[in-house]
Design a protein around this motif. Structure first.
Motif, PDB file in Angstrom:
ATOM      1  N   PHE A 118       0.798  -1.170   0.084  1.00 12.99           N
ATOM      2  CA  PHE A 118       0.123  -0.062  -0.085  1.00 12.99           C
ATOM      3  C   PHE A 118       0.459   1.156  -0.525  1.00 12.99           C
ATOM      4  O   PHE A 118       0.542   2.071  -1.265  1.00 12.99           O
ATOM      5  CB  PHE A 118      -0.792   0.035   0.729  1.00 12.99           C
ATOM      6  CG  PHE A 118      -1.550   0.698   1.136  1.00 12.99           C
ATOM      7  CD1 PHE A 118      -3.022   1.201   0.580  1.00 12.99           C
ATOM      8  CD2 PHE A 118      -1.459   1.859   2.459  1.00 12.99           C
ATOM      9  CE1 PHE A 118      -3.474   2.821   0.969  1.00 12.99           C
ATOM     10  CE2 PHE A 118      -1.921   3.589   2.451  1.00 12.99           C
ATOM     11  CZ  PHE A 118      -2.993   3.314   1.299  1.00 12.99           C
ATOM     12  N   ILE A 119       1.878   1.407   1.047  1.00 14.32           N
ATOM     13  CA  ILE A 119       3.280   2.708   0.900  1.00 14.32           C
ATOM     14  C   ILE A 119       3.449   2.601  -0.351  1.00 14.32           C
ATOM     15  O   ILE A 119       4.404   3.891  -1.167  1.00 14.32           O
ATOM     16  CB  ILE A 119       3.762   1.995   2.156  1.00 14.32           C
ATOM     17  CG1 ILE A 119       2.749   2.421   3.487  1.00 14.32           C
ATOM     18  CG2 ILE A 119       4.438   3.712   2.063  1.00 14.32           C
ATOM     19  CD1 ILE A 119       3.373   2.316   5.246  1.00 14.32           C
ATOM     20  N   VAL A 120       4.116   1.447  -0.976  1.00  8.38           N
ATOM     21  CA  VAL A 120       4.990   1.248  -2.470  1.00  8.38           C
ATOM     22  C   VAL A 120       3.851   2.395  -3.154  1.00  8.38           C
ATOM     23  O   VAL A 120       4.272   2.978  -3.987  1.00  8.38           O
ATOM     24  CB  VAL A 120       5.191  -0.381  -2.548  1.00  8.38           C
ATOM     25  CG1 VAL A 120       6.273   0.400  -3.432  1.00  8.38           C
ATOM     26  CG2 VAL A 120       6.607  -0.132  -1.646  1.00  8.38           C
ATOM     27  N   ASP A 121       2.553   1.106  -3.395  1.00  6.13           N
ATOM     28  CA  ASP A 121       1.710   1.659  -4.694  1.00  6.13           C
ATOM     29  C   ASP A 121       2.343   3.325  -4.639  1.00  6.13           C
ATOM     30  O   ASP A 121       1.575   4.494  -5.447  1.00  6.13           O
ATOM     31  CB  ASP A 121       0.604   1.032  -4.879  1.00  6.13           C
ATOM     32  CG  ASP A 121       1.012  -0.237  -4.705  1.00  6.13           C
ATOM     33  OD1 ASP A 121       1.773  -0.324  -5.564  1.00  6.13           O
ATOM     34  OD2 ASP A 121      -0.180  -1.201  -5.453  1.00  6.13           O
ATOM     35  N   ASN A 122       1.179   4.186  -3.290  1.00  2.53           N
ATOM     36  CA  ASN A 122       1.339   5.428  -2.809  1.00  2.53           C
ATOM     37  C   ASN A 122       1.989   6.301  -3.487  1.00  2.53           C
ATOM     38  O   ASN A 122       2.078   7.032  -3.977  1.00  2.53           O
ATOM     39  CB  ASN A 122       0.423   5.786  -1.747  1.00  2.53           C
ATOM     40  CG  ASN A 122      -0.815   5.321  -1.661  1.00  2.53           C
ATOM     41  OD1 ASN A 122      -1.740   5.939  -1.681  1.00  2.53           O
ATOM     42  ND2 ASN A 122      -1.167   4.366  -0.819  1.00  2.53           N
ATOM     43  N   ARG A 123       3.415   5.832  -2.927  1.00  5.59           N
ATOM     44  CA  ARG A 123       4.468   6.386  -3.538  1.00  5.59           C
ATOM     45  C   ARG A 123       4.615   6.500  -5.257  1.00  5.59           C
ATOM     46  O   ARG A 123       4.959   7.280  -5.728  1.00  5.59           O
ATOM     47  CB  ARG A 123       6.129   5.945  -3.056  1.00  5.59           C
ATOM     48  CG  ARG A 123       5.927   5.882  -1.634  1.00  5.59           C
ATOM     49  CD  ARG A 123       7.604   5.746  -0.911  1.00  5.59           C
ATOM     50  NE  ARG A 123       7.248   5.902   0.443  1.00  5.59           N
ATOM     51  CZ  ARG A 123       8.608   5.903   1.154  1.00  5.59           C
ATOM     52  NH1 ARG A 123      10.443   5.117   0.651  1.00  5.59           N
ATOM     53  NH2 ARG A 123       9.056   6.168   2.335  1.00  5.59           N
ATOM     54  N   LEU A 178      -1.989   0.872 -13.090  1.00  5.01           N
ATOM     55  CA  LEU A 178      -3.255   1.656 -14.406  1.00  5.01           C
ATOM     56  C   LEU A 178      -3.869   0.382 -13.931  1.00  5.01           C
ATOM     57  O   LEU A 178      -5.407   1.240 -14.209  1.00  5.01           O
ATOM     58  CB  LEU A 178      -2.819   1.902 -15.738  1.00  5.01           C
ATOM     59  CG  LEU A 178      -3.698   2.743 -16.694  1.00  5.01           C
ATOM     60  CD1 LEU A 178      -4.019   3.316 -15.923  1.00  5.01           C
ATOM     61  CD2 LEU A 178      -2.636   2.986 -17.634  1.00  5.01           C
ATOM     62  N   ASP A 179      -4.156  -0.693 -13.765  1.00  2.00           N
ATOM     63  CA  ASP A 179      -5.025  -2.056 -14.110  1.00  2.00           C
ATOM     64  C   ASP A 179      -5.576  -1.959 -12.937  1.00  2.00           C
ATOM     65  O   ASP A 179      -7.050  -1.789 -12.702  1.00  2.00           O
ATOM     66  CB  ASP A 179      -4.147  -2.884 -14.292  1.00  2.00           C
ATOM     67  CG  ASP A 179      -3.857  -3.189 -15.181  1.00  2.00           C
ATOM     68  OD1 ASP A 179      -4.345  -2.689 -16.408  1.00  2.00           O
ATOM     69  OD2 ASP A 179      -3.499  -4.520 -16.376  1.00  2.00           O
ATOM     70  N   ILE A 180      -5.078  -1.526 -11.564  1.00  2.00           N
ATOM     71  CA  ILE A 180      -5.775  -1.367 -10.094  1.00  2.00           C
ATOM     72  C   ILE A 180      -6.617  -0.085  -9.724  1.00  2.00           C
ATOM     73  O   ILE A 180      -7.672  -0.308  -9.855  1.00  2.00           O
ATOM     74  CB  ILE A 180      -4.653  -1.050  -8.944  1.00  2.00           C
ATOM     75  CG1 ILE A 180      -3.744  -3.064  -9.429  1.00  2.00           C
ATOM     76  CG2 ILE A 180      -5.004  -1.618  -7.462  1.00  2.00           C
ATOM     77  CD1 ILE A 180      -2.575  -2.762  -8.323  1.00  2.00           C
ATOM     78  N   PHE A 181      -6.024   0.708 -10.799  1.00  2.00           N
ATOM     79  CA  PHE A 181      -6.646   2.125 -10.423  1.00  2.00           C
ATOM     80  C   PHE A 181      -7.454   3.250 -11.878  1.00  2.00           C
ATOM     81  O   PHE A 181      -6.188   3.822 -12.216  1.00  2.00           O
ATOM     82  CB  PHE A 181      -6.056   3.329  -9.542  1.00  2.00           C
ATOM     83  CG  PHE A 181      -5.842   2.599  -8.130  1.00  2.00           C
ATOM     84  CD1 PHE A 181      -6.250   2.312  -7.291  1.00  2.00           C
ATOM     85  CD2 PHE A 181      -4.257   2.276  -7.970  1.00  2.00           C
ATOM     86  CE1 PHE A 181      -6.114   2.014  -5.950  1.00  2.00           C
ATOM     87  CE2 PHE A 181      -3.803   1.370  -6.504  1.00  2.00           C
ATOM     88  CZ  PHE A 181      -5.235   1.146  -5.620  1.00  2.00           C
ATOM     89  N   PRO A 182      -7.819   2.689 -11.984  1.00  2.00           N
ATOM     90  CA  PRO A 182      -8.227   3.281 -13.741  1.00  2.00           C
ATOM     91  C   PRO A 182      -8.269   4.602 -13.697  1.00  2.00           C
ATOM     92  O   PRO A 182      -8.013   4.908 -15.222  1.00  2.00           O
ATOM     93  CB  PRO A 182      -8.879   2.183 -14.665  1.00  2.00           C
ATOM     94  CG  PRO A 182      -9.905   1.808 -13.140  1.00  2.00           C
ATOM     95  CD  PRO A 182      -9.166   1.902 -12.545  1.00  2.00           C
TER      96      PRO A 182
END
Length: 94
Positions: free
Chosen positions: A49-54, A82-86
């Motif tokens: 979660f932290i890595v994705d937000n960075r 982009l697939d996870i948060f289109p």
């Protein structure tokens, strides 16, 4: 006393995978309060979660890359987010 079990070689992390990801991105290895979590240990999903937000900050706001990666890995990260948060990367400046 560190507050973690002597039987757990991963410290505050539940798995080696979570600890290795935290090490790769230079995240705190000893303070559970640095992570959003529920329970006694830090899960891989908490670190991810932290890595994705960075990375999302980098792609959306032009901040520095969290770590240096190859061009192919950079594209892999971008398209997986982009697939996870289109809807997050649809910019409208009008």
């Amino acid at each position: 006393m560190t507050g973690t079990s002597a039987r757990n070689p991963c410290g505050i992390f539940k798995s080696k995978r979570a600890k290795l990801l935290a090490i790769k991105y230079g995240l705190d290895l000893y303070d559970k309060n640095a992570y959003i979590h529920s329970g006694n240990t830090i899960l891989y999903s908490d670190v991810k979660f932290i890595v994705d937000n960075r990375w999302m900050d980098h792609f959306m706001y032009g901040t520095d890359k969290p770590i240096e990666v190859s061009f192919d890995e950079y594209n892999d990260i971008y398209y997986s987010l982009l697939d996870i948060f289109p809807g997050l990367f649809n910019f409208s400046f009008a």
